[in-house]
Design an enzyme around this catalytic site. Sequence first.
Site, PDB file in Angstrom:
ATOM      1  CG  ASP A 120      89.563  26.219  37.741  1.00 26.10           C
ATOM      2  OD1 ASP A 120      90.336  26.811  36.961  1.00 26.10           O
ATOM      3  OD2 ASP A 120      88.504  25.676  37.370  1.00 26.10           O
ATOM      4  CG  ASP A 143      87.925  24.997  30.736  1.00 24.51           C
ATOM      5  OD1 ASP A 143      88.456  24.129  31.457  1.00 24.51           O
ATOM      6  OD2 ASP A 143      87.602  26.126  31.160  1.00 24.51           O
TER       7      ASP A 143
END
Length: 706
Positions: free
Chosen positions: A445, A510
Site C-alpha cells: 500500500d 477502495d
Amino acid sequence: MTDPQIIALHGTAMSVVLERAGNDAPVWRHWGARIASMPLPLADGRSRTTFALDIDQPPAVVPTFGNGGFGPSALLAHRDGCDFVQQFDTSDIEPTVNGVTIHLHDSVARLTLEQSLTIDPASDVLTLSARLTNTGDTPLDLLWLAAGTLPLAPDSAAIHSFTGRHNAEFVATIEPMPKQRWRRENRRGLTGHAGPPGVFVATDGATMHQGAVFAAQLAWSGNHLIEVARSDDGDWTLMLGEWLAPGEIRLAPGESYRTPDVLATWSVAGHNGATQNFHAAVRARGPWAKGQMPPRKVHINSWEGFYFDHDAAQVMALADRAAALGVERFVLDDGWFKGRCDDRRALGDWTPDPVKYPDGLGPLAAHVSGLGMDFGLWVEPEMVNSDSDLYRAHPEWALAIDGRTPPTARHQLVLDLGREAVRDHLFAALDRLLTDLPIAYLKWDHNRDLAPAGGGDGRAGYHAQVLGTYALIDRLRTAHPDVEIEACAGGGGRIDAGIATRTHRFWTSDNIDAVSRTDIQRGYLAFMPPERMGSHVGTTPAHATGRSQSMAFRCATALTGHFGVELDPATLSTTDAATLTEWMGHYKALRETLHNGRVWRGSGCDGLLWQAHGEPSDMVLLVTRLAPPTLGRPQPLRLPMLADVASLRVTLLAVAAATIRTPHQMPLFAAMRDEGVDFGGDWLANVGLPIPALQGESAALFQLRR
C-alpha cells in the site's frame, strides 16, 4: 543534394515513418495505418508560410527550443542560464530489433540525446524513450525531456482522458481538440487516482468499435506531464514525459538522464482496438516468475471484515469461513504489526504485534496453509508514523524540507527511498518476513501523496523516490521470485505501466460499491488487462457510499476482474452465502477466458452497458443495467466484433438481480439457460442479441461459443 533517408517501422496494422536529410535530425512523416509505399521527400511538397524564418522547421522527432521552433519543445535545459538553445547539428541512426535508436548531437550546447523507437508487431505498440547526456564540462540543468513526441492526424476530433480522486477513480472525460493546447500535469509524486498517465485521441467519427484512435501512456509511477498542442502551421503534436520539479535533475559532466517509456498505439478498430493493443503490451511486460501467469486465485482480504480490531483467534475463524466458501487466498490486512491499533502509530515497525499475535504470525500462516489457501500480508513499506520505533530512531529518514513542518496525511510521513540506507532497512524487514513465513502474496500500500518531497540534500526527491521504490521491489522479487505483489495506493492511486512490470495485481479502488465500481473498472480496462484488476465483493451497505446492492449484482460486478471478497462470511445470510459460492464457481469456470483474451466494452439502448472477454469464437459477455429501464421492452444488443463468425451458441449462465422476474423465463431465455441457442455472428453484430428484462442494478452473464 542527396535524397533524404526514409526510416520505416512496421507492426501488423501500424507504421511509423521518419525522414532524415543528410545529417539533420529526423522529422515525422507518418504514424498510423500500415503503409507499404514510401513518400516523396517532404521538402518537395511542403509549402512555405508567410512571416516565417528562411530555414523551414518541419515536425521534428525531437523538437527543441529557441532556434526557430515555436511549438512545444521536447527538451528544455540550460547551463547556468546559458546554452538554453538546443539544435542538433549531427545525427546517427542505429538499427535495433524492430526499431531504431536516433543519436542526436549538439556540439554548441554540448549534449547528446538518444531517442529510441521500437514497434512490437504482436501488439502494434510503439515504445519510445529518450536519454540525455551532458557532454560539457559544467553542470547541465534539465527542466523537461519528453519521452516521446508523436504526430496526430489532421482530423483528430476529441481527447478522451480520465480524472478522479480517492473512492472515485477513472472518471471518463471527453473534450474537443483544443484551439492551442491541452495539458495534464500531475505533481503528487505517485501516479494518482485519475489512473495511468495516458490519453486517447479519436479522429472524426471514431467510436468504441471503429474509426482511427491514437493512444499513449507513460510507464511511470510518479509526476508526469501529457500535452496535446497545435502549431500555427496546423500540426497536432502529442508529448508525454516525467514532470520535473525545479532543480530536480542536474547532470554533472558525463551524467545522463533517461526518461520512462511511452507506450503508444494506433488502431482503426476504435477505442477497443487501442485498448486491446495496450493489454497485449502490458501482458508482454508482465512480471510472472515462470514466464506465464498462473490462474488468478479467489482472494479474501480482512480489511472491511475487521479493520484494526482483530487477533489470532478471530482471523483464524475468518480463514475457516473463507475456505468453506471456496476462497483460494487469504490476505491479512492492516493491524497485524507491533502497536498498530489505529492509523496513528506503528507504521515502519514491521514485526508482529505481541498482544494480538503472541506467538507471531507463524501459527496463523500455518493454519491458512492447512486450509489449502495461500497466505498473504498487507504492508506499507514507504511510510512511517512519527509514533513508531523507526521514526524515533531515524527521524531524518522521512522526506522533509529544513525549516518547514512536513504535513502529515493519514497521520503518516513518507520515507526517503532515494537513500540506500532506507532501502536496505526496508529490504531487511520484508525479507525477514518473507523468509520466516510462507507468504505467497504482499498487498503493498501507499496511502498519501508526496508533500513535501525533500531529499537528504534538500533538493526535490520525486524522481529518486520512484526509482528507489522500483529498486526495492526489484530486489525483493529477485530474492523471492514466487511472491506476488499487489500495488495499492489508497485504492487506485498507483496504476500504471511502470509499476505493472514489477507487480502482479492492482487494487482498483477502495470503493467497492458495485454501481461505482462499474464505471471505475471500465475506465481501468481502457489501459490495463482484467487479470490485474482487483475486483471484490464488498459488504452492504457499501462502506464508501452507504448504498446497498444485492449479493448477485455485487458478484457479477466483481466477476470480470481478479475476483475477491472483502467481508466476513459470518455476516451473510444462508441465501447470500449460497449466491457468493455460486458466483465463485462461475469465476473459477470462466477465468481462463476472462483473463487471457481480448476485451471489448460497449453500450446498448436505454443505458445498457456491456463488456466481452475472450475471442469472437469463445467469449464471456456481461450485460449490466445500473438505472431502471425507461423503455417497456429491452432492445437487442449489437455485438460488432462477431460479424465474421459463422455461428455461435449463446448460453445464459446467470441473471444477477435482487429478484428474478417472470420475463427471464420466456421460452428463448429458458432455452438459453438450458442447452443454449444458436445465432449467426452477422445477426448478433447487425441485429443484436435478445436481452432479458433487467431491473436497475442487475446484470446478465452469457457465454458465446462457436
